[in-house]
Write a protein that holds these residues in place. Structure first.
Motif, PDB file in Angstrom:
ATOM      1  N   ARG A  10      32.522 -11.548 -35.148  1.00  0.00           N
ATOM      2  CA  ARG A  10      31.364 -12.376 -35.841  1.00  0.00           C
ATOM      3  C   ARG A  10      30.303 -12.297 -34.573  1.00  0.00           C
ATOM      4  N   VAL A  11      29.094 -12.228 -35.141  1.00  0.00           N
ATOM      5  CA  VAL A  11      27.941 -12.455 -34.071  1.00  0.00           C
ATOM      6  C   VAL A  11      27.289 -13.765 -34.555  1.00  0.00           C
ATOM      7  N   GLU A  12      27.016 -14.727 -33.309  1.00  0.00           N
ATOM      8  CA  GLU A  12      26.305 -15.834 -33.726  1.00  0.00           C
ATOM      9  C   GLU A  12      24.984 -15.548 -33.761  1.00  0.00           C
ATOM     10  N   ASN A  13      24.336 -16.316 -34.571  1.00  0.00           N
ATOM     11  CA  ASN A  13      22.645 -16.327 -34.823  1.00  0.00           C
ATOM     12  C   ASN A  13      22.127 -17.283 -33.891  1.00  0.00           C
ATOM     13  N   GLU A  14      20.763 -17.709 -33.983  1.00  0.00           N
ATOM     14  CA  GLU A  14      20.155 -18.629 -33.298  1.00  0.00           C
ATOM     15  C   GLU A  14      20.559 -19.937 -33.688  1.00  0.00           C
ATOM     16  N   GLY A  18      27.967 -18.355 -37.901  1.00  0.00           N
ATOM     17  CA  GLY A  18      28.474 -16.957 -37.486  1.00  0.00           C
ATOM     18  C   GLY A  18      28.266 -16.037 -38.633  1.00  0.00           C
ATOM     19  N   LYS A  19      28.126 -14.493 -38.334  1.00  0.00           N
ATOM     20  CA  LYS A  19      28.012 -13.593 -39.493  1.00  0.00           C
ATOM     21  C   LYS A  19      29.151 -12.474 -38.993  1.00  0.00           C
ATOM     22  N   GLU A  20      29.919 -12.230 -39.947  1.00  0.00           N
ATOM     23  CA  GLU A  20      30.814 -11.136 -39.691  1.00  0.00           C
ATOM     24  C   GLU A  20      30.276  -9.918 -39.859  1.00  0.00           C
ATOM     25  N   ILE A  21      30.530  -9.181 -38.631  1.00  0.00           N
ATOM     26  CA  ILE A  21      29.873  -7.585 -38.561  1.00  0.00           C
ATOM     27  C   ILE A  21      30.993  -6.630 -38.645  1.00  0.00           C
ATOM     28  N   ILE A  22      32.022  -6.912 -37.778  1.00  0.00           N
ATOM     29  CA  ILE A  22      33.177  -5.926 -37.773  1.00  0.00           C
ATOM     30  C   ILE A  22      34.101  -6.525 -38.578  1.00  0.00           C
ATOM     31  N   GLY A  39      26.985   6.521 -37.869  1.00  0.00           N
ATOM     32  CA  GLY A  39      26.890   5.494 -39.020  1.00  0.00           C
ATOM     33  C   GLY A  39      25.746   5.153 -39.407  1.00  0.00           C
ATOM     34  N   PRO A  40      25.308   4.845 -40.511  1.00  0.00           N
ATOM     35  CA  PRO A  40      23.854   4.064 -40.897  1.00  0.00           C
ATOM     36  C   PRO A  40      23.368   3.067 -39.988  1.00  0.00           C
ATOM     37  N   ASN A  41      22.098   2.730 -39.977  1.00  0.00           N
ATOM     38  CA  ASN A  41      21.676   1.679 -39.356  1.00  0.00           C
ATOM     39  C   ASN A  41      22.076   0.340 -39.584  1.00  0.00           C
ATOM     40  N   GLY A  42      22.481  -0.508 -38.937  1.00  0.00           N
ATOM     41  CA  GLY A  42      23.203  -1.731 -39.074  1.00  0.00           C
ATOM     42  C   GLY A  42      24.678  -1.699 -39.502  1.00  0.00           C
ATOM     43  N   ALA A  43      25.255  -0.512 -39.242  1.00  0.00           N
ATOM     44  CA  ALA A  43      26.691  -0.434 -39.378  1.00  0.00           C
ATOM     45  C   ALA A  43      27.523  -1.378 -38.663  1.00  0.00           C
ATOM     46  N   GLY A  44      27.114  -1.754 -37.459  1.00  0.00           N
ATOM     47  CA  GLY A  44      27.982  -2.596 -36.469  1.00  0.00           C
ATOM     48  C   GLY A  44      27.999  -1.597 -35.365  1.00  0.00           C
ATOM     49  N   LYS A  45      27.762  -0.546 -35.084  1.00  0.00           N
ATOM     50  CA  LYS A  45      27.900   0.324 -33.890  1.00  0.00           C
ATOM     51  C   LYS A  45      27.785  -0.362 -32.532  1.00  0.00           C
ATOM     52  N   SER A  46      26.437  -0.682 -32.342  1.00  0.00           N
ATOM     53  CA  SER A  46      26.029  -1.646 -31.093  1.00  0.00           C
ATOM     54  C   SER A  46      26.869  -2.765 -31.003  1.00  0.00           C
ATOM     55  N   THR A  47      27.222  -3.561 -32.069  1.00  0.00           N
ATOM     56  CA  THR A  47      27.752  -4.623 -32.398  1.00  0.00           C
ATOM     57  C   THR A  47      29.339  -4.219 -31.462  1.00  0.00           C
ATOM     58  N   LEU A  48      29.943  -3.383 -32.168  1.00  0.00           N
ATOM     59  CA  LEU A  48      31.134  -2.888 -31.573  1.00  0.00           C
ATOM     60  C   LEU A  48      31.149  -2.659 -30.003  1.00  0.00           C
TER      61      LEU A  48
HETATM   62  N1  LIG Z   1      22.556 -11.612 -32.837  1.00  0.00           N
HETATM   63  C1  LIG Z   1      22.681 -11.373 -34.435  1.00  0.00           C
HETATM   64  N2  LIG Z   1      22.246 -12.418 -35.288  1.00  0.00           N
HETATM   65  C2  LIG Z   1      22.340 -11.938 -36.416  1.00  0.00           C
HETATM   66  N3  LIG Z   1      22.796 -10.470 -36.951  1.00  0.00           N
HETATM   67  C3  LIG Z   1      22.917  -9.860 -36.086  1.00  0.00           C
HETATM   68  C4  LIG Z   1      22.901  -9.915 -34.686  1.00  0.00           C
HETATM   69  N4  LIG Z   1      23.103  -8.680 -33.961  1.00  0.00           N
HETATM   70  C5  LIG Z   1      23.461  -8.008 -35.118  1.00  0.00           C
HETATM   71  N5  LIG Z   1      23.245  -8.456 -36.203  1.00  0.00           N
HETATM   72  C6  LIG Z   1      23.301  -7.898 -37.555  1.00  0.00           C
HETATM   73  O1  LIG Z   1      24.572  -7.301 -37.519  1.00  0.00           O
HETATM   74  C7  LIG Z   1      24.704  -5.746 -38.329  1.00  0.00           C
HETATM   75  C8  LIG Z   1      25.027  -4.474 -37.445  1.00  0.00           C
HETATM   76  O2  LIG Z   1      24.017  -4.451 -36.329  1.00  0.00           O
HETATM   77  P1  LIG Z   1      24.223  -3.370 -34.953  1.00  0.00           P
HETATM   78  O3  LIG Z   1      25.393  -3.347 -34.478  1.00  0.00           O
HETATM   79  O4  LIG Z   1      23.085  -3.413 -34.357  1.00  0.00           O
HETATM   80  O5  LIG Z   1      23.914  -2.221 -36.061  1.00  0.00           O
HETATM   81  P2  LIG Z   1      23.889  -0.610 -35.673  1.00  0.00           P
HETATM   82  O6  LIG Z   1      23.921  -0.362 -33.902  1.00  0.00           O
HETATM   83  O7  LIG Z   1      25.039   0.084 -36.311  1.00  0.00           O
HETATM   84  O8  LIG Z   1      22.723  -0.120 -36.021  1.00  0.00           O
HETATM   85  C9  LIG Z   1      22.969  -5.827 -38.467  1.00  0.00           C
HETATM   86  O9  LIG Z   1      23.037  -6.068 -40.017  1.00  0.00           O
HETATM   87  C10 LIG Z   1      22.402  -6.608 -37.800  1.00  0.00           C
HETATM   88  O10 LIG Z   1      21.310  -7.149 -38.418  1.00  0.00           O
END
Ligand SMILES: Nc1ncnc2c1ncn2[C@@H]1O[C@H](COP(=O)(O)OP(=O)(O)O)[C@@H](O)[C@H]1O
Ligand SMILES: [Mg+2]
Length: 255
Positions: A10-14, A18-22, A39-48
């Motif tokens: 999960r990622v924590e927002n401001e 928590g928001k589950e991304i992976i 993968g498409p934009n917003g898939a979670g690649k950078s989050t991973l």
């Molecule tokens: N700090 C954050 N707070 C809230 N949502 C986030 C945060 N970081 C990423 N996200 C959300 O997580 C999803 C995956 O983001 P990201 O990993 O950057 O995707 P990618 O790199 O595949 O384009 C997106 O929907 C993005 O908006």
């Protein structure tokens, strides 16, 4: 080498929510192999990549992640770096006042210290840096300038590879997703990745650019969508995505 099993993060927002991304991601990259993640934009690649390096604000809620059979999730980010896990930044840091050489040497010695090794001596460091700068066609005076300040896109890319090669990581993650690589930068990155290929090292290359994969020839290509790996194939999968976009693969995964 890198083993991810049913990872949920999960990622924590401001607001501290928590928001589950992976969402249950499994992946194995054996030593010596280069795997691409598309993968498409917003898939979670950078989050991973942030979850793997242990960045603040990213929380793993279940599953496992190990590097050479050592549990990554129990280590803080510095320990992970000392174990040789390296993330190349999508948006390179600019550090006014800190010359490239000082930055790289500090990073190198911090990792050596964590491993209980002696610092690299100044002559040894200089020799290594000069040799590498030559290979990568980096002007020696560039290494004395503040990190990335006023560097062109191509120069930043060259330095990114320079830093990675100086640190000799065991496992390298490159996130090239949105960085708008021009032809020159594409070539530099692919030459760097190919130079870093070795039987003891694994690499994960996150990219939108099928063209980059023409030069890198990944052993495997994974498609990441909505926080999971939905398809794995060889380099031909990247070609198919280039032609068809993600729709076909997404539809198959949902069928
Ligand atoms: N700090 C954050 N707070 C809230 N949502 C986030 C945060 N970081 C990423 N996200 C959300 O997580 C999803 C995956 O983001 P990201 O990993 O950057 O995707 P990618 O790199 O595949 O384009 C997106 O929907 C993005 O908006
Ligand atoms: Mg991204």
């Amino acid at each position: 080498m890198l083993a991810l099993n049913d990872l949920v993060a999960r990622v924590e927002n401001e607001n501290g929510e928590g928001k589950e991304i992976i969402k249950g991601l499994s992946l194995n990259v054996p030593a010596g192999e280069v795997h691409a993640i598309m993968g498409p934009n917003g898939a979670g690649k950078s989050t991973l990549s942030y979850v793997l390096t242990g960045r603040d604000g990213y929380e793993v809620t279940s599953g496992s992640a190990s590097l050479n059979d050592e549990d990554l999730l129990e280590m803080d980010p510095e320990e992970r770096a000392a174990k040789g896990l390296y993330l190349s930044f999508q948006y390179p840091l600019e550090i006014p006042g800190v010359p490239v050489m000082t930055f790289v040497r500090t990073a190198m010695n911090a990792q050596r210290k964590m491993r209980g090794e002696d610092e690299i001596s100044a002559p040894e460091f200089l020799k290594k840096a000069r040799e590498l700068a030559k290979v990568l066609k980096i002007q020696p005076d560039m290494l004395k300038r503040p990190l990335n300040v006023g560097f062109s896109g191509g120069e930043k890319k060259r330095l990114e590879i320079f830093q990675a090669m100086m640190l000799e990581p065991n496992f390298l993650i490159l996130d090239e997703t949105d960085s708008g690589l021009d032809i020159d930068a594409l070539r530099i990155v692919s030459e760097g990745v190919n130079a870093l290929r070795s039987e003891n090292r694994g690499m994960l290359v996150i990219t939108h650019y099928q063209r980059l994969l023409d030069h890198i020839k990944p052993d495997k290509v994974h498609v990441l969508a909505a926080g999971q790996i939905i398809k794995t194939g060889g380099p031909e999968l990247a070609l198919r995505l280039e032609k068809e976009g993600y729709d076909g693969v997404l539809a198959e995964a949902n069928a």
